[in-house]
Design an enzyme around this catalytic site. Structure first.
Site, PDB file in Angstrom:
ATOM      1  N   GLU A 264      36.220  36.468  43.183  1.00 37.95           N
ATOM      2  CA  GLU A 264      37.305  37.352  43.640  1.00 37.95           C
ATOM      3  C   GLU A 264      38.575  36.537  43.500  1.00 37.95           C
ATOM      4  OE1 GLU A 264      37.086  40.428  44.497  1.00 37.95           O
ATOM      5  OE2 GLU A 264      34.940  40.698  44.794  1.00 37.95           O
ATOM      6  N   CYS A 298      46.174  38.972  48.064  1.00 38.57           N
ATOM      7  CA  CYS A 298      45.834  39.280  46.673  1.00 38.57           C
ATOM      8  C   CYS A 298      46.130  40.749  46.346  1.00 38.57           C
ATOM      9  CB  CYS A 298      44.378  38.956  46.396  1.00 38.57           C
ATOM     10  SG  CYS A 298      43.258  39.748  47.548  1.00 38.57           S
TER      11      CYS A 298
HETATM   12  P1  NAD Z   1      42.571  28.200  45.857  1.00 37.90           P
HETATM   13  O1  NAD Z   1      41.915  28.599  44.593  1.00 37.90           O
HETATM   14  O2  NAD Z   1      43.553  27.083  45.811  1.00 37.90           O
HETATM   15  O3  NAD Z   1      41.477  27.741  46.928  1.00 37.90           O
HETATM   16  C1  NAD Z   1      40.371  28.544  47.240  1.00 37.90           C
HETATM   17  C2  NAD Z   1      39.230  27.640  47.664  1.00 37.90           C
HETATM   18  O4  NAD Z   1      38.911  26.751  46.601  1.00 37.90           O
HETATM   19  C3  NAD Z   1      39.537  26.775  48.879  1.00 37.90           C
HETATM   20  O5  NAD Z   1      38.375  26.640  49.650  1.00 37.90           O
HETATM   21  C4  NAD Z   1      39.925  25.442  48.253  1.00 37.90           C
HETATM   22  O6  NAD Z   1      39.698  24.347  49.118  1.00 37.90           O
HETATM   23  C5  NAD Z   1      39.011  25.399  47.061  1.00 37.90           C
HETATM   24  N1  NAD Z   1      39.544  24.579  45.966  1.00 37.90           N
HETATM   25  C6  NAD Z   1      40.837  24.293  45.719  1.00 37.90           C
HETATM   26  N2  NAD Z   1      40.943  23.499  44.626  1.00 37.90           N
HETATM   27  C7  NAD Z   1      39.688  23.305  44.175  1.00 37.90           C
HETATM   28  C8  NAD Z   1      39.147  22.583  43.074  1.00 37.90           C
HETATM   29  N3  NAD Z   1      39.903  21.914  42.217  1.00 37.90           N
HETATM   30  N4  NAD Z   1      37.821  22.621  42.906  1.00 37.90           N
HETATM   31  C9  NAD Z   1      37.047  23.315  43.741  1.00 37.90           C
HETATM   32  N5  NAD Z   1      37.494  23.990  44.815  1.00 37.90           N
HETATM   33  C10 NAD Z   1      38.805  23.992  45.022  1.00 37.90           C
HETATM   34  O7  NAD Z   1      43.171  29.523  46.487  1.00 37.90           O
HETATM   35  P2  NAD Z   1      44.018  29.670  47.830  1.00 37.90           P
HETATM   36  O8  NAD Z   1      45.365  29.106  47.585  1.00 37.90           O
HETATM   37  O9  NAD Z   1      43.221  29.141  48.984  1.00 37.90           O
HETATM   38  O10 NAD Z   1      44.074  31.255  47.994  1.00 37.90           O
HETATM   39  C11 NAD Z   1      44.981  32.038  47.329  1.00 37.90           C
HETATM   40  C12 NAD Z   1      44.359  32.685  46.109  1.00 37.90           C
HETATM   41  O11 NAD Z   1      43.221  33.444  46.504  1.00 37.90           O
HETATM   42  C13 NAD Z   1      45.293  33.687  45.452  1.00 37.90           C
HETATM   43  O12 NAD Z   1      45.199  33.552  44.073  1.00 37.90           O
HETATM   44  C14 NAD Z   1      44.738  35.042  45.907  1.00 37.90           C
HETATM   45  O13 NAD Z   1      45.057  36.111  45.073  1.00 37.90           O
HETATM   46  C15 NAD Z   1      43.287  34.756  45.934  1.00 37.90           C
HETATM   47  N6  NAD Z   1      42.577  35.711  46.791  1.00 37.90           N
HETATM   48  C16 NAD Z   1      41.814  36.659  46.192  1.00 37.90           C
HETATM   49  C17 NAD Z   1      41.143  37.603  46.969  1.00 37.90           C
HETATM   50  C18 NAD Z   1      40.260  38.638  46.343  1.00 37.90           C
HETATM   51  O14 NAD Z   1      39.479  39.256  47.075  1.00 37.90           O
HETATM   52  N7  NAD Z   1      40.323  38.864  45.038  1.00 37.90           N
HETATM   53  C19 NAD Z   1      41.275  37.571  48.365  1.00 37.90           C
HETATM   54  C20 NAD Z   1      42.068  36.588  48.938  1.00 37.90           C
HETATM   55  C21 NAD Z   1      42.710  35.650  48.129  1.00 37.90           C
END
Ligand code: NAD
Length: 498
Positions: A264, A298
């Protein structure tokens, strides 16, 4: 500045919901390497507490625990799992106020929004508790003589769940409840910015009688933890919510073990307003769709596309409604927008606004000198937004609204689809022919017509294009955690009378 852990606990009626440990195999676990990270209140910059970073072997120990627990959890009857999940649901409801307070402290969203998220998150637990009783297989009319054919559904095994900070509770329950109802055990890796909601969920899962090892929460350096979980052959499914950048990385990392992957990812929602709309009604809806969670959503209306015949009136009403929004600490009453998650988010928002203005957008409103603290960003309204600007292509994840005028339906369809993302789109019009034409042409997983609210347990949530793979919620949400086993019972002999 440090808000002592005691101070945070004193804000909760049940202080045991505030945990500063990982949760593995039913035990509160500290990091064996001594590494830990502070967690900050984005509104004040104060440290709320600390979490341990687990060592690699401790992540593997969580997989061991989930593997051992899977044997017993999958063997329970579906109605037995349902009872435990419903007990968890009841506890989430009973502790709604504390869960909301914890969420506002670590995430920043206003308390009423946090209460709403607890309600929303809990609703998935109830939905999937029941849905687990309906994972029916099929009977297949046989093409093989004297054979009976069919399918049964079985849990995939251990599921790793990696979640973001913007919805620290609901993004976990939407996955975990589906997986656990299917008979899977889970290892949750929450965002480092918002671990306390996840840990409170673990505390309540334990009280609900969810056995040790079924629901685990691991904490650590994100890339390190994810690498281990993706490379682990015993982890059979990965469900990730977060940015498209990290989603791509994890998809690659899961290739070697051929895991089930659900993603997602980001969105860049168009909000289309037809010429027949009352500009005030549409503008008020657009404000609601843009500024939820201070734009860190999102589903946020990132590109507002308004028919040229009502554009100016729409902008006027939008600006008026936006001016009434209050910005402040989410714990205070009457606050509409809390802080952004951290300083980098504020800097990114400012850069997106500067980029748009430098390329010809008009700044209608948004004075950052009024911001009540360093992580706050005042709502911004830009008009004349065009394809060459960053705000068109990137998720601003901030309270920055960009409006563009369009001339006809074909043009607005092209504009709306002009993005790598395909999560959600909004359409405001009462013209049924326009609704059908635009709805069918939009390349998005979800289209909401004349409604800001679109999500909830009964609907399939998810995106197309670079917004992800798979769906969460709805009757198909549990399928992400189920395998279909086909059986052929041969040499049965003929059944008389058939
Ligand atoms: P992110 O991708 O930075 O982080 C998400 C998760 O991944 C966190 O647990 C983080 O610690 C982990 N992570 C970060 N870097 C990583 C790496 N290099 N390797 C592995 N894991 C890693 O996202 P965010 O800033 O926490 O959230 C915002 C994003 O989430 C936005 O793009 C938003 O659109 C998306 N989002 C999507 C939905 C959906 O249902 N489609 C819902 C909520 C948020």
């Amino acid at each position: 500045m440090t808000l002592s852990s005691k101070t945070l606990s004193s804000k909760l009626s049940d202080p045991r919901l505030f945990r500063q440990y990982a949760y593995v195999d039913g035990k509160w676990t500290h990091g064996e390497g001594g590494r830990e990270e502070a967690v900050f209140d984005p509104a004040t910059g104060e440290a709320l507490g600390h979490i341990p970073w687990l060592e690699a072997h401790q992540i593997t120990a969580a997989v061991d625990a989930a593997e051992a627990a899977f044997v017993h959890w999958r063997a329970l009857r579906a109605d037995e799992r349902c009872e435990r999940l419903l007990a968890w649901y009841d506890l989430l409801q009973a502790h709604r106020e504390d869960l909301a307070t914890l969420m506002t402290l670590e995430q920043g969203k206003p308390l009423p929004d946090a209460r709403g998220e607890v309600e929303y998150g809990a609703s998935f637990v109830r939905w999937f508790a029941e849905e687990g009783k309906r994972t029916f297989g099929e009977t297949i009319p046989s093409h093989i003589p004297n054979a009976a054919l069919g399918t049964i559904k079985e849990p995939v095994g251990i599921a790793a769940l990696i979640t973001p900070w913007n919805f620290p509770l609901a993004m976990i329950t939407r996955k975990a409840a589906a997986a656990m109802a299917a008979g899977c055990t889970v290892i949750v890796k929450p965002a480092g910015e918002t671990p306390f909601s996840a840990l409170a969920l673990a505390e309540l899962a334990e009280r609900a009688g969810i056995p040790a090892g079924v629901f685990n929460v691991v904490l650590g350096e994100p890339a390190e933890v994810s690498k281990i979980l993706c490379a682990e052959d015993r982890v059979k499914a990965l469900s990730f919510t977060g940015s498209t950048r990290v989603g791509r990385l994890l998809l690659e990392q899961c290739a070697n073990t051929v895991k089930r992957v659900s993603l997602e990812l980001g969105g860049n929602a168009p909000f289309i307003v037809g010429p027949d709309m009352d500009p005030k009604e549409a503008a008020f809806a657009a404000v609601a769709a843009k500024f939820q969670t201070a734009g860190q959503d999102c589903l946020a209306a990132d590109r507002i596309l308004v028919h040229e015949s009502i554009h100016d009136a729409f902008v006027e009403h939008f600006a008026e409604r936006m001016a009434a929004l209050t910005v402040g600490n989410g714990l205070e009453s009457e606050v509409d927008l809390g802080p952004l998650i951290h300083r980098q988010a504020v800097e990114k928002a400012a850069a997106i606004v500067d980029d748009a203005i430098s390329k010809g957008a008009t700044l209608v409103a948004g004075d950052q000198s009024q911001a009540p603290g360093e992580n706050f960003f005042m709502p911004v309204l830009l008009t004349g937004v065009t394809h060459d600007m960053k705000i068109w292509h990137e998720e601003s994840f901030a309270p920055v609204a960009g409006i563009t005028a369009y001339a006809d339906d074909d043009q607005v369809i092209e504009m709306a689809n002009d993005t790598e993302y395909g999560l959600a789109a909004y359409l405001y019009t009462h013209d049924i022919r326009r609704i059908w034409k635009v709805l069918r042409a939009l390349e998005f997983g979800m289209v909401s017509v004349n409604s800001v609210k679109m999500t909830g347990p009964p609907v399939p949530f998810g995106g197309v294009k670079h917004s992800g793979l798979g769906r969460e919620g709805g009757v198909t949400g549990i399928d992400e955690y189920l395998e279909t086993k086909y059986y052929c019972l041969g040499a049965l002999g003929s059944v008389s009378g058939s």
